[in-house]
Scaffold this motif. Structure first.
Motif, PDB file in Angstrom:
ATOM      1  N   UNK A  61       5.973   3.827   0.842  1.00  0.00           N
ATOM      2  CA  UNK A  61       5.352   2.259   0.344  1.00  0.00           C
ATOM      3  C   UNK A  61       5.292   1.292   1.599  1.00  0.00           C
ATOM      4  N   UNK A  62       4.376   0.667   2.057  1.00  0.00           N
ATOM      5  CA  UNK A  62       4.505  -0.413   3.006  1.00  0.00           C
ATOM      6  C   UNK A  62       4.344  -1.748   2.435  1.00  0.00           C
ATOM      7  N   UNK A  63       5.236  -2.693   2.472  1.00  0.00           N
ATOM      8  CA  UNK A  63       5.215  -3.849   1.800  1.00  0.00           C
ATOM      9  C   UNK A  63       5.291  -4.915   3.094  1.00  0.00           C
ATOM     10  N   UNK A  64       4.379  -5.948   2.908  1.00  0.00           N
ATOM     11  CA  UNK A  64       4.286  -7.110   3.949  1.00  0.00           C
ATOM     12  C   UNK A  64       4.885  -8.244   3.001  1.00  0.00           C
ATOM     13  N   UNK A 111      12.345   3.965  -4.757  1.00  0.00           N
ATOM     14  CA  UNK A 111      11.420   3.644  -5.975  1.00  0.00           C
ATOM     15  C   UNK A 111      11.267   2.203  -6.399  1.00  0.00           C
ATOM     16  N   UNK A 112      11.983   1.287  -5.990  1.00  0.00           N
ATOM     17  CA  UNK A 112      11.881  -0.110  -6.269  1.00  0.00           C
ATOM     18  C   UNK A 112      10.503  -0.784  -5.694  1.00  0.00           C
ATOM     19  N   UNK A 113      10.326  -0.027  -4.322  1.00  0.00           N
ATOM     20  CA  UNK A 113       9.165  -0.525  -3.707  1.00  0.00           C
ATOM     21  C   UNK A 113       7.880  -0.128  -4.110  1.00  0.00           C
ATOM     22  N   UNK A 114       7.849   1.074  -4.873  1.00  0.00           N
ATOM     23  CA  UNK A 114       6.535   1.252  -5.702  1.00  0.00           C
ATOM     24  C   UNK A 114       6.345   0.482  -6.903  1.00  0.00           C
ATOM     25  N   UNK A 115       7.150  -0.378  -7.291  1.00  0.00           N
ATOM     26  CA  UNK A 115       7.070  -1.315  -8.458  1.00  0.00           C
ATOM     27  C   UNK A 115       6.565  -2.607  -8.051  1.00  0.00           C
ATOM     28  N   UNK A 136       0.982  -1.164   0.049  1.00  0.00           N
ATOM     29  CA  UNK A 136       0.129   0.101   0.134  1.00  0.00           C
ATOM     30  C   UNK A 136       1.050   1.147   0.049  1.00  0.00           C
ATOM     31  N   UNK A 137       0.350   2.268  -0.493  1.00  0.00           N
ATOM     32  CA  UNK A 137       0.753   3.437  -0.432  1.00  0.00           C
ATOM     33  C   UNK A 137       0.441   4.679   0.372  1.00  0.00           C
ATOM     34  N   UNK A 138       1.183   5.158   1.159  1.00  0.00           N
ATOM     35  CA  UNK A 138       0.403   6.157   2.007  1.00  0.00           C
ATOM     36  C   UNK A 138       1.061   7.677   1.576  1.00  0.00           C
TER      37      UNK A 138
END
Length: 118
Positions: free
Chosen positions: A56-59, A75-79, A40-42
């Motif tokens: 960007x939150x990644x689980x 940036x890579x997290x948003x991809x 998810x993006x906050x």
């Protein structure tokens, strides 16, 4: 005092076990590979820079069913999206917590790489 002191374990009050997590806050973990299960993006307003910033939150679920959580602006997290495989070459353990009864490890200063899905 003996090695088996009666002081309570600080992780026991939230239902976590050291054996399952195997790391302490501040330790460096490396060479983790897992699958993104939630992303998810906050967005928030940065008063100092007078602009909006996104995080960007990644689980990520690891092969041993451990769960790690990363909150980053890289940036890579948003991809990355749910179902993607990611590699974490290096990260620092920030804390351990429980979310809806499931223990998870929060990582900071993480380096992420997307890997091709087989």
């Amino acid at each position: 005092m003996s090695a088996f002191s009666s002081t309570p374990d600080p992780l026991s009050n939230i239902g976590l076990s050291k054996a399952m997590l195997a790391t302490e806050p501040g330790e460096v973990v490396s060479h983790l590979i897992g699958e993104v299960t939630f992303a998810t993006t906050t967005s928030h307003f940065n008063k100092a820079k007078e602009r909006r910033d996104q995080r960007r939150t990644l689980v990520i679920t690891l092969p041993d069913n451990s769960i790690v959580k990363i909150v980053t602006r890289k940036k890579v997290a948003f991809q990355c999206h749910p179902g993607d495989r990611v590699r974490i070459p290096r990260a620092v353990v920030k804390k351990h917590k429980s979310f809806r009864g499931q223990p998870q490890t929060v990582l900071g200063n993480a380096t992420l790489n997307r890997t091709p899905t087989p």
